[in-house]
Design an enzyme around this catalytic site. Structure first.
Site, PDB file in Angstrom:
ATOM      1  N   SER A  87       5.458  -6.809   3.376  1.00 48.15           N
ATOM      2  CA  SER A  87       6.008  -7.087   4.708  1.00 48.15           C
ATOM      3  C   SER A  87       6.792  -8.410   4.707  1.00 48.15           C
ATOM      4  CB  SER A  87       4.869  -7.154   5.723  1.00 48.15           C
ATOM      5  OG  SER A  87       3.984  -8.193   5.366  1.00 48.15           O
ATOM      6  N   LYS A  96      -1.084  -7.311  -9.096  1.00 49.10           N
ATOM      7  CA  LYS A  96      -2.072  -7.360  -7.999  1.00 49.10           C
ATOM      8  C   LYS A  96      -1.640  -6.278  -7.008  1.00 49.10           C
ATOM      9  CE  LYS A  96      -3.165  -8.338  -4.272  1.00 49.10           C
ATOM     10  NZ  LYS A  96      -3.608  -7.295  -3.301  1.00 49.10           N
ATOM     11  N   CYS A 156       9.538   1.930   3.400  1.00 45.19           N
ATOM     12  CA  CYS A 156      10.420   0.798   3.725  1.00 45.19           C
ATOM     13  C   CYS A 156      11.851   1.278   3.955  1.00 45.19           C
ATOM     14  CB  CYS A 156      10.399  -0.217   2.603  1.00 45.19           C
ATOM     15  SG  CYS A 156      10.988   0.488   1.073  1.00 45.19           S
ATOM     16  N   GLU A 166      -4.938  -3.676  -2.010  1.00 42.69           N
ATOM     17  CA  GLU A 166      -6.393  -3.422  -2.002  1.00 42.69           C
ATOM     18  C   GLU A 166      -6.738  -2.152  -1.224  1.00 42.69           C
ATOM     19  OE1 GLU A 166      -4.625  -5.634  -0.502  1.00 42.69           O
ATOM     20  OE2 GLU A 166      -5.409  -6.201   1.472  1.00 42.69           O
ATOM     21  N   PHE A 198       0.818  -1.227   0.000  1.00 41.89           N
ATOM     22  CA  PHE A 198       0.000   0.000   0.000  1.00 41.89           C
ATOM     23  C   PHE A 198       0.845   1.267   0.000  1.00 41.89           C
ATOM     24  CE2 PHE A 198       0.893   0.002   4.568  1.00 41.89           C
ATOM     25  CZ  PHE A 198       1.016   1.359   4.839  1.00 41.89           C
TER      26      PHE A 198
HETATM   27  P1  NAD Z   1       1.642  -6.540   3.075  1.00 39.69           P
HETATM   28  O1  NAD Z   1       2.692  -7.581   3.132  1.00 39.69           O
HETATM   29  O2  NAD Z   1       0.548  -6.588   4.083  1.00 39.69           O
HETATM   30  O3  NAD Z   1       0.896  -6.576   1.650  1.00 39.69           O
HETATM   31  C1  NAD Z   1       1.625  -6.578   0.427  1.00 39.69           C
HETATM   32  C2  NAD Z   1       0.797  -7.283  -0.637  1.00 39.69           C
HETATM   33  O4  NAD Z   1       0.582  -8.638  -0.232  1.00 39.69           O
HETATM   34  C3  NAD Z   1      -0.579  -6.651  -0.858  1.00 39.69           C
HETATM   35  O5  NAD Z   1      -0.863  -6.652  -2.236  1.00 39.69           O
HETATM   36  C4  NAD Z   1      -1.509  -7.589  -0.094  1.00 39.69           C
HETATM   37  O6  NAD Z   1      -2.810  -7.658  -0.663  1.00 39.69           O
HETATM   38  C5  NAD Z   1      -0.816  -8.935  -0.195  1.00 39.69           C
HETATM   39  N1  NAD Z   1      -1.062  -9.798   0.971  1.00 39.69           N
HETATM   40  C6  NAD Z   1      -1.265  -9.391   2.252  1.00 39.69           C
HETATM   41  N2  NAD Z   1      -1.452 -10.466   3.048  1.00 39.69           N
HETATM   42  C7  NAD Z   1      -1.367 -11.566   2.265  1.00 39.69           C
HETATM   43  C8  NAD Z   1      -1.469 -12.974   2.509  1.00 39.69           C
HETATM   44  N3  NAD Z   1      -1.703 -13.454   3.728  1.00 39.69           N
HETATM   45  N4  NAD Z   1      -1.316 -13.800   1.473  1.00 39.69           N
HETATM   46  C9  NAD Z   1      -1.078 -13.334   0.246  1.00 39.69           C
HETATM   47  N5  NAD Z   1      -0.978 -12.022  -0.057  1.00 39.69           N
HETATM   48  C10 NAD Z   1      -1.114 -11.137   0.941  1.00 39.69           C
HETATM   49  O7  NAD Z   1       2.377  -5.129   3.091  1.00 39.69           O
HETATM   50  P2  NAD Z   1       1.720  -3.683   3.196  1.00 39.69           P
HETATM   51  O8  NAD Z   1       1.191  -3.483   4.576  1.00 39.69           O
HETATM   52  O9  NAD Z   1       0.819  -3.436   2.046  1.00 39.69           O
HETATM   53  O10 NAD Z   1       3.019  -2.778   2.958  1.00 39.69           O
HETATM   54  C11 NAD Z   1       3.891  -2.394   3.983  1.00 39.69           C
HETATM   55  C12 NAD Z   1       5.070  -3.329   4.085  1.00 39.69           C
HETATM   56  O11 NAD Z   1       5.753  -3.384   2.855  1.00 39.69           O
HETATM   57  C13 NAD Z   1       6.097  -2.878   5.100  1.00 39.69           C
HETATM   58  O12 NAD Z   1       6.546  -4.004   5.807  1.00 39.69           O
HETATM   59  C14 NAD Z   1       7.209  -2.297   4.253  1.00 39.69           C
HETATM   60  O13 NAD Z   1       8.496  -2.310   4.825  1.00 39.69           O
HETATM   61  C15 NAD Z   1       7.154  -3.185   3.082  1.00 39.69           C
HETATM   62  N6  NAD Z   1       7.773  -2.560   1.926  1.00 39.69           N
HETATM   63  C16 NAD Z   1       8.997  -3.011   1.568  1.00 39.69           C
HETATM   64  C17 NAD Z   1       9.646  -2.424   0.494  1.00 39.69           C
HETATM   65  C18 NAD Z   1      11.002  -2.889   0.080  1.00 39.69           C
HETATM   66  O14 NAD Z   1      11.451  -2.443  -0.943  1.00 39.69           O
HETATM   67  N7  NAD Z   1      11.674  -3.758   0.795  1.00 39.69           N
HETATM   68  C19 NAD Z   1       9.026  -1.380  -0.198  1.00 39.69           C
HETATM   69  C20 NAD Z   1       7.769  -0.956   0.200  1.00 39.69           C
HETATM   70  C21 NAD Z   1       7.150  -1.567   1.273  1.00 39.69           C
END
Ligand code: NAD
Length: 500
Positions: free
Chosen positions: A227, A174, A282, A177, A150
C-alpha cells in the site's frame, strides 16, 4: 490440527524461535487454519547472515550454472502450478483459475531470468584512444530483500527474486503474513532445482521483521510492493539507511470511455477488471470515466453483466469471485458503499450484507456499482481494494484526462475508443506508468517493466524487465590500455587525461 508455517533460512525450514505466531484464515470459511511464525530481529539477522555467506560463492558463480538452476526451477514451477494455486486460494480466497493466472504471470519472469545472460552481456568500446578499450559490466549488489503484499502471494515475489538471483544476488523475502504458504513452496522448489543453501531465504512476520531488513547493514537493496503509506515509509527509511529502494504502492486505476467506443466491449472489460479477484488487484479498474452522453447506456451494460457474477468459495469451479482477505477489510470496503449516497453518488448495485449459503462466516461481499460519483467522495478518493466500481461522468476528453491526472495515484489507466488519434494523444498526456488502449489491465509482459507514477511508486526503477536487471546490479566501467611492445614510454604528463 493447525498447520504451522515456518521460516526458510539457509536452505531449510527454521522453526519460529521468537515464539510469536500470527493467524492465517481461510477467507471462505472464516476459520483460522494456520499459524505463521513471526521473525524476531535475531531470526532476520540469521537469514541475512545465511544470504551473505551464500553470496560469497553465488555472486561469482557462472551464468551457465545460475541459469541451469533457473531452468530446472521453471520446470518444477510448471509442474506444481495447481498445488501453488490451491495454497493461494486456501489463504487468499481468490478463485482457482485466478490463482493459476498469477502463477503463470510469475512464471513469465522466471522465463526472463532464464535468459539473463542476454541482458548481462555488457558493452565494449574498442580503441577509444590509442590502444585503449572500455568495457561496461554490471555486477550484483549482494544481499537484497523483498517485502510483498497479500494480494499476489506467488506472483509478486516472482517479480523480484528470479531476476535478483539470476543476476548473482542472494535474497531474503518477507511475504505477507496473511497468506504465507505459497512463498514456502517456492523456496522448496528452488532447493529441489539445486539452488545452493542461503541464496533464497524467507522470513515471515510483521513490522519487526520489515524494520530489521530496512536497517540491516548487510542488506544492499529493498524491493517493496504494497500500500502507498507503507511504500512511502519503506522508501524513506531504507533510503535513509543507504539502500537502493523500489517501493510500489497502491492505485486508483481509471478507464476513460469515449463516446465512439464499442460499449459492449468496454462494459465487458470494466466488469472483468473491476470485479476480478474481488477487486483486490493493484491494476483493478476502480473508476470508469464516461465521456459525453454514453453514461446511462454504459452503466446499464455494466450493471447487467455485474449482476450475473457468481460469488462463492475459490475452490468451487463454478465461482467467478471469491471472498475478501479479512473480515475487517470486508467491513471497510462495505463502509465506502454505505457512505456513498450521502456523498452524492447513486448506488446502482449494493453488495453489502452479502453471504454465501453454507459459508456464513466467510469474508463475503457482493458486487457494488456506484454512478455519478463526485470526485470529493471517499469512495472515489481512496483505494478501496474491493469489488466496488465507481462511474464518473464528464463532458469532454480533456475533462476526463484532467480528472485522471488530478489523482495522486498513477499506476495503470486505460482508454476505450475507436479513434486512434485520441488514443495516441492519451498515451502522451496521461500521468500513469502503464497505459492500456482498449486493454483494461495493462500489466506489461515480463520483458517489459511494471511500475506506476506518483504515489504508486517511490524510487527510480520499475520492477522486472530491464529495470529489474538494472535495479539488482551496479555498473562498472573498465578502461584498459595494452601498449604495443614497439611503443615508446609515454612519459610523465600531469595534464588532464585526454583521448587521442
Ligand atoms: P500492505 O502495505 O499492508 O503490506 C505489504 C507488506 O508490508 C506486507 O508484507 C506487510 O507485512 C508489510 N507491512 C504492513 N504494514 C507495515 C508497517 N507498518 N511497517 C512495515 N511493514 C509493514 O499491503 P497489503 O494490504 O498486503 O497489499 C495490498 C496493497 O498492495 C494495495 O494497496 C495494493 O494496491 C498494493 N499493491 C500494489 C502493487 C503494485 O504493483 N503497485 C501490486 C500489488 C499490490
Amino acid at each position: 490440527m493447525t498447520k504451522i508455517v515456518n521460516h526458510w533460512i539457509g536452505g531449510k525450514t527454521a522453526e519460529g524461535a521468537s515464539g510469536t505466531y500470527g493467524p492465517v484464515t481461510d477467507p471462505a470459511t472464516g476459520e483460522v487454519t494456520t499459524k505463521v511464525a513471526f521473525a524476531s530481529v535475531a531470526e532476520v539477522d540469521a537469514a541475512v547472515a545465511a544470504a551473505k555467506d551464500a553470496f560469497a560463492s553465488w555472486g561469482i558463480s557462472s551464468l551457465a550454472k545460475r541459469t541451469e538452476i533457473l531452468f530446472r526451477f521453471r520446470a518444477l514451477l510448471d509442474a506444481h502450478r495447481d498445488e501453488i494455486a490451491e495454497l493461494i486460494t486456501a489463504e487468499h480466497g481468490k478463485v482457482h483459475s485466478d490463482a493459476l493466472g498469477e502463477v503463470a504471470r510469475g512464471l513469465e519472469i522466471v522465463d526472463l531470468a532464464c535468459g539473463i545472460n542476454v541482458q548481462l552481456k555488457g558493452e565494449l568500446s574498442t580503441q577509444v584512444a590509442s590502444r585503449v578499450d572500455v568495457a561496461a559490466i554490471r555486477q550484483p549488489l549482494g544481499v537484497v530483500a523483498g517485502i510483498t503484499p497479500f494480494n499476489f502471494p506467488a506472483m509478486v515475489p516472482m517479480w523480484m527474486f528470479p531476476i535478483a538471483i539470476a543476476t548473482g544476488n542472494t535474497f531474503v523475502l518477507k511475504p505477507s503474513e496473511k497468506d504465507p504458504s505459497a512463498s514456502l513452496k517456492l523456496a522448496e522448489l528452488l532447493a529441489e532445482a539445486g539452488l545452493p543453501d542461503g541464496v533464497f531465504n524467507v522470513v515471515h512476520g510483521d513490522k519487526v521483521a520489515v524494520d530489521r531488513l530496512l536497517e540491516h547493514p548487510d542488506v544492499k537493496a529493498v524491493s517493496f510492493v504494497g500500500s502507498t503509506p507503507i511504500a512511502r515509509y519503506i522508501h524513506t527509511t531504507a533510503s535513509a539507511n543507504g539502500k537502493r529502494v523500489q517501493a510500489l504502492g497502491g492505485a486508483k486505476n481509471h478507464m476513460l470511455v469515449l463516446p465512439d467506443a464499442d460499449l459492449d466491449a468496454a462494459a465487458d472489460a470494466a466488469v472483468s477488471a473491476a470485479y476480478g479477484s474481488a477487486g483486490e488487484r493493484c491494476m483493478a479498474i476502480s473508476a470508469v470515466v464516461a465521456v459525453g452522453s454514453i453514461g446511462d447506456t454504459l452503466v446499464e451494460k455494466i450493471r447487467e453483466r455485474a449482476e450475473k457474477i457468481k460469488i462463492g468459495p475459490g475452490n468451487d469451479p463454478t465461482s467467478e469471485m471469491g471472498p475478501l482477505i479479512t473480515a475487517a477489510h470486508r467491513d471497510k470496503v462495505a463502509s465506502y458503499v454505505t457512505g456513498a449516497a450521502a456523498e452524492g453518488a447513486e448506488v446502482v448495485l449494493d453488495g453489502t450484507g452479502y453471504t454465501v449459503e453454507g459459508f456464513e462466516d466467510g469474508h463475503w461481499i457482493g458486487i457494488s456499482l456506484l454512478d455519478k460519483v463526485p470526485t470529493s467522495a471517499k469512495a472515489y478518493q481512496d483505494e478501496i481494494f474491493g469489488p466496488v466500481l465507481s462511474v464518473l461522468r464528464v463532458d469532454t476528453y480533456e475533462e476526463g484526462v484532467a480528472l485522471i491526472n488530478a489523482s495522486p495515484f498513477g499506476n495503470g489507466t486505460a482508454i476505450f475508443t475507436r479513434d486512434g488519434g485520441a488514443a495516441r494523444r492519451f498515451q502522451l498526456e496521461i500521468e500513469a506508468g502503464m497505459v492500456g488502449v482498449n486493454v483494461p489491465i495493462p500489466v506489461p509482459v515480463g520483458y517489459h517493466s511494471f511500475g506506476g507514477w506518483k504515489d504508486s511508486l517511490f524510487g527510480d526503477h520499475h520492477i522486472y524487465g530491464n529495470d529489474g536487471t538494472h535495479f539488482y546490479t551496479r555498473g562498472k566501467v573498465v578502461t584498459t590500455r595494452w601498449p604495443d611492445p614497439a611503443d615508446a614510454p609515454a612519459g610523465v604528463d600531469l595534464g588532464f587525461p585526454r583521448n587521442h
